[in-house]
Write a protein that holds these residues in place. Structure first.
Motif, PDB file in Angstrom:
ATOM      1  N   GLY A 150       0.800  -1.204   0.000  1.00 29.06           N
ATOM      2  CA  GLY A 150       0.000   0.000   0.000  1.00 29.06           C
ATOM      3  C   GLY A 150       0.837   1.261   0.000  1.00 29.06           C
ATOM      4  O   GLY A 150       2.032   1.242  -0.320  1.00 29.06           O
ATOM      5  N   SER A 151       0.194   2.371   0.361  1.00 35.72           N
ATOM      6  CA  SER A 151       0.889   3.656   0.330  1.00 35.72           C
ATOM      7  C   SER A 151       0.477   4.520   1.518  1.00 35.72           C
ATOM      8  O   SER A 151      -0.508   4.248   2.184  1.00 35.72           O
ATOM      9  CB  SER A 151       0.596   4.386  -0.980  1.00 35.72           C
ATOM     10  OG  SER A 151      -0.789   4.646  -1.092  1.00 35.72           O
ATOM     11  N   TRP A 152       1.231   5.569   1.730  1.00 34.20           N
ATOM     12  CA  TRP A 152       1.013   6.488   2.841  1.00 34.20           C
ATOM     13  C   TRP A 152       1.449   7.882   2.400  1.00 34.20           C
ATOM     14  O   TRP A 152       2.095   8.035   1.367  1.00 34.20           O
ATOM     15  CB  TRP A 152       1.768   6.029   4.079  1.00 34.20           C
ATOM     16  CG  TRP A 152       3.258   5.926   3.891  1.00 34.20           C
ATOM     17  CD1 TRP A 152       3.940   5.013   3.139  1.00 34.20           C
ATOM     18  CD2 TRP A 152       4.247   6.785   4.448  1.00 34.20           C
ATOM     19  NE1 TRP A 152       5.284   5.236   3.194  1.00 34.20           N
ATOM     20  CE2 TRP A 152       5.510   6.327   3.990  1.00 34.20           C
ATOM     21  CE3 TRP A 152       4.212   7.871   5.279  1.00 34.20           C
ATOM     22  CZ2 TRP A 152       6.706   6.936   4.350  1.00 34.20           C
ATOM     23  CZ3 TRP A 152       5.393   8.480   5.645  1.00 34.20           C
ATOM     24  CH2 TRP A 152       6.620   8.008   5.187  1.00 34.20           C
ATOM     25  N   THR A 153       1.097   8.895   3.182  1.00 38.74           N
ATOM     26  CA  THR A 153       1.464  10.268   2.845  1.00 38.74           C
ATOM     27  C   THR A 153       2.056  10.979   4.053  1.00 38.74           C
ATOM     28  O   THR A 153       1.839  10.575   5.199  1.00 38.74           O
ATOM     29  CB  THR A 153       0.255  11.081   2.331  1.00 38.74           C
ATOM     30  OG1 THR A 153      -0.750  11.100   3.339  1.00 38.74           O
ATOM     31  CG2 THR A 153      -0.302  10.504   1.035  1.00 38.74           C
ATOM     32  N   SER A 161       2.448  13.428  -2.467  1.00 34.64           N
ATOM     33  CA  SER A 161       1.795  12.377  -3.238  1.00 34.64           C
ATOM     34  C   SER A 161       1.998  11.074  -2.464  1.00 34.64           C
ATOM     35  O   SER A 161       2.898  10.976  -1.618  1.00 34.64           O
ATOM     36  CB  SER A 161       2.415  12.293  -4.632  1.00 34.64           C
ATOM     37  OG  SER A 161       3.815  12.115  -4.529  1.00 34.64           O
ATOM     38  N   PRO A 162       1.168  10.053  -2.720  1.00 36.90           N
ATOM     39  CA  PRO A 162       1.321   8.789  -1.982  1.00 36.90           C
ATOM     40  C   PRO A 162       2.704   8.159  -2.190  1.00 36.90           C
ATOM     41  O   PRO A 162       3.238   8.158  -3.299  1.00 36.90           O
ATOM     42  CB  PRO A 162       0.225   7.905  -2.557  1.00 36.90           C
ATOM     43  CG  PRO A 162      -0.796   8.872  -3.073  1.00 36.90           C
ATOM     44  CD  PRO A 162      -0.005  10.035  -3.592  1.00 36.90           C
ATOM     45  N   LEU A 163       3.255   7.653  -1.095  1.00 36.59           N
ATOM     46  CA  LEU A 163       4.539   6.962  -1.111  1.00 36.59           C
ATOM     47  C   LEU A 163       4.299   5.471  -0.921  1.00 36.59           C
ATOM     48  O   LEU A 163       3.464   5.081  -0.103  1.00 36.59           O
ATOM     49  CB  LEU A 163       5.432   7.465   0.023  1.00 36.59           C
ATOM     50  CG  LEU A 163       5.730   8.959   0.054  1.00 36.59           C
ATOM     51  CD1 LEU A 163       6.349   9.342   1.390  1.00 36.59           C
ATOM     52  CD2 LEU A 163       6.642   9.322  -1.094  1.00 36.59           C
ATOM     53  N   ALA A 176      14.596   6.649   1.098  1.00 36.41           N
ATOM     54  CA  ALA A 176      14.702   8.038   1.555  1.00 36.41           C
ATOM     55  C   ALA A 176      14.672   9.042   0.416  1.00 36.41           C
ATOM     56  O   ALA A 176      14.046  10.097   0.522  1.00 36.41           O
ATOM     57  CB  ALA A 176      15.972   8.220   2.376  1.00 36.41           C
ATOM     58  N   ASN A 177      15.324   8.736  -0.707  1.00 39.65           N
ATOM     59  CA  ASN A 177      15.361   9.705  -1.803  1.00 39.65           C
ATOM     60  C   ASN A 177      13.970   9.956  -2.379  1.00 39.65           C
ATOM     61  O   ASN A 177      13.659  11.069  -2.803  1.00 39.65           O
ATOM     62  CB  ASN A 177      16.349   9.288  -2.889  1.00 39.65           C
ATOM     63  CG  ASN A 177      15.935   8.022  -3.612  1.00 39.65           C
ATOM     64  OD1 ASN A 177      15.512   7.052  -2.981  1.00 39.65           O
ATOM     65  ND2 ASN A 177      16.065   8.021  -4.920  1.00 39.65           N
ATOM     66  N   VAL A 178      13.102   8.953  -2.354  1.00 41.36           N
ATOM     67  CA  VAL A 178      11.729   9.122  -2.846  1.00 41.36           C
ATOM     68  C   VAL A 178      10.944  10.014  -1.877  1.00 41.36           C
ATOM     69  O   VAL A 178      10.227  10.925  -2.292  1.00 41.36           O
ATOM     70  CB  VAL A 178      11.042   7.748  -3.041  1.00 41.36           C
ATOM     71  CG1 VAL A 178       9.570   7.913  -3.357  1.00 41.36           C
ATOM     72  CG2 VAL A 178      11.753   6.961  -4.136  1.00 41.36           C
ATOM     73  N   THR A 202       3.227  15.232   9.904  1.00 42.01           N
ATOM     74  CA  THR A 202       2.225  14.244  10.290  1.00 42.01           C
ATOM     75  C   THR A 202       2.167  13.215   9.174  1.00 42.01           C
ATOM     76  O   THR A 202       2.543  13.500   8.027  1.00 42.01           O
ATOM     77  CB  THR A 202       0.828  14.866  10.511  1.00 42.01           C
ATOM     78  OG1 THR A 202       0.397  15.501   9.309  1.00 42.01           O
ATOM     79  CG2 THR A 202       0.847  15.865  11.661  1.00 42.01           C
ATOM     80  N   ILE A 203       1.716  12.020   9.504  1.00 47.33           N
ATOM     81  CA  ILE A 203       1.642  10.952   8.508  1.00 47.33           C
ATOM     82  C   ILE A 203       0.241  10.363   8.488  1.00 47.33           C
ATOM     83  O   ILE A 203      -0.448  10.341   9.510  1.00 47.33           O
ATOM     84  CB  ILE A 203       2.702   9.857   8.769  1.00 47.33           C
ATOM     85  CG1 ILE A 203       2.619   9.308  10.205  1.00 47.33           C
ATOM     86  CG2 ILE A 203       4.098  10.386   8.487  1.00 47.33           C
ATOM     87  CD1 ILE A 203       3.600   8.183  10.499  1.00 47.33           C
ATOM     88  N   ASN A 204      -0.169   9.913   7.308  1.00 47.52           N
ATOM     89  CA  ASN A 204      -1.455   9.248   7.135  1.00 47.52           C
ATOM     90  C   ASN A 204      -1.164   7.850   6.602  1.00 47.52           C
ATOM     91  O   ASN A 204      -0.684   7.691   5.482  1.00 47.52           O
ATOM     92  CB  ASN A 204      -2.336  10.023   6.159  1.00 47.52           C
ATOM     93  CG  ASN A 204      -3.683   9.358   5.948  1.00 47.52           C
ATOM     94  OD1 ASN A 204      -3.845   8.171   6.169  1.00 47.52           O
ATOM     95  ND2 ASN A 204      -4.643  10.136   5.502  1.00 47.52           N
TER      96      ASN A 204
END
Length: 144
Positions: free
Chosen positions: A34-37, A46-48, A54-56, A103-105
């Protein structure tokens, strides 16, 4: 006698008291997909991917208009199957300043109860001397 803003800045430079640089860390555990922001001061990346290097993360964060290129360095501190950790160092014009917390989602992550946290490792902008103390030093030096 009160020092001007420029004089205070000069004295801080002489004293190597320009303020600390903010360092924050982000850790995510138990994600398998999945992804997070990440959100900084009202703007969201954008979603990671769940295990983005780290570079992304750095590219996503520096593309935000309230950070910008050259203002943040992100290092991997741990990237394993079960954990992703980053250290985030504010640089450039954000050096030696107090900045908002990230903050993170994690709602887009999959796995068995993915969890994450954001920690303040080093608060930014802390100085050894307050302006009033520098003014008092200056006044005392002039009196003597």
């Amino acid at each position: 006698m009160t020092l001007t803003t420029d004089q205070l800045a000069l004295f801080r430079t002489y004293l190597s008291d320009t303020g600390s640089d903010c360092v924050q860390s982000i850790t995510i555990n138990n994600a398998t997909g999945g992804s997070w922001t990440i959100t900084y001061n009202g703007q969201t990346t954008s979603p990671l991917y769940y295990n983005a290097p780290a570079n992304v993360a750095q590219n996503a964060l520096t593309s935000l208009s309230n950070i910008g290129v050259g203002q943040l360095v992100v290092n991997d501190t741990n990237v394993t199957t079960n954990e992703v950790s980053y250290a985030l160092y504010f640089t450039g014009t954000l050096t030696s300043t107090s900045v908002p917390m990230f903050t993170i989602n994690l709602s887009g992550l999959t796995g068995i109860a993915p969890i994450g946290n954001v920690l303040l490792n080093t608060p930014g902008g802390l100085t050894a001397f307050r302006d009033t103390e520098l003014n008092a030093f200056y006044t005392d030096a002039n009196a003597n």
